[in-house]
Design an enzyme around this catalytic site. Sequence first.
Site, short mmCIF file in Angstrom:
data_model
loop_
_atom_site.label_atom_id
_atom_site.label_comp_id
_atom_site.label_asym_id
_atom_site.label_seq_id
_atom_site.Cartn_x
_atom_site.Cartn_y
_atom_site.Cartn_z
N MET A 102 0.84 -1.19 0.00
CA MET A 102 0.00 0.00 0.00
C MET A 102 0.88 1.24 0.00
SD MET A 102 -2.85 -1.13 2.83
CE MET A 102 -1.63 -1.77 3.97
N ILE A 159 1.94 -5.26 8.19
CA ILE A 159 3.36 -4.95 8.33
C ILE A 159 3.59 -3.46 8.18
CG2 ILE A 159 5.68 -5.41 7.42
CD1 ILE A 159 4.58 -8.03 6.27
N GLY A 189 1.26 4.13 4.54
CA GLY A 189 2.07 3.29 3.68
C GLY A 189 2.55 2.02 4.35
N SER A 190 2.30 0.86 3.75
CA SER A 190 2.59 -0.38 4.47
C SER A 190 2.34 -1.59 3.57
CB SER A 190 1.72 -0.46 5.73
OG SER A 190 0.41 -0.01 5.44
N ARG A 191 2.17 -2.77 4.20
CA ARG A 191 1.98 -4.00 3.44
C ARG A 191 1.16 -5.00 4.24
NH1 ARG A 191 7.32 -7.48 2.28
NH2 ARG A 191 6.45 -9.49 2.88
#
Length: 232
Positions: A102, A159, A189-191
């Site tokens: 993301m 994450i 912002g991440s995953r």
Amino acid sequence: MSIVNSIRAQIPPIHREGYPFIGGFALISLLLFWLWTPLGWIGVVLTIWCALFFRDPVRVTPVRDDLVVAPADGRVSMVVSMVPPAELGLGDKPLLRISIFMSVFNCHVNRAPVAGRVERIVYSPGKFINADLDKASEDNERNSMVISTPGGQIGVIQIAGLVARRIVSFVRVGQVLGAGERFGLIRFGSRLDVYLPDGAKALVSPGQTSIAGETVLADFRQGDGGRSYRAA
């Protein structure tokens, strides 16, 4: 329908987690206008971006026990076979893992990839390296969750990333989730990684865009079944 209602229908709602941030950006914008008008307009742009970041649009989720939908908006970054992290308790056999990255421009509300019961939630402190890197799944701060379904257990890991410094979870162990139901978010912002039962078939590939609660990531079909849809 009035013009006001028509406009309102086109604007997605904002998640409550975003209210303090949006209010903060708006206040800073007012102060910047007082200092120098061009700076104020920069603040307005940042306020709008913040509101878009915390947008929480209604999604129409395909409902079938053996379908796995995307838990996040973003880009499918990896479709690989990996041994799941020990905290998930899913064994040491490689499982299908689908990762979604993301960016700061994506909607960051996370949704349950399947319907089921939350069996485990484990928070792991860690680093904040680029979430798009494979080692981020082991090195970065993360929140791991296991959902039990009729077709097996699904591992879902939020994450943190280079900019993301706050993982938020709305659920608890024992809670029953519907497919596409909101379960958390990650700020800026991440995953998300999804670990699927043995035999699951990926229906996406790296580079594909995903829409949380709508894009079908995989199928672990036990038999044929019709597909229905539910708005959430």
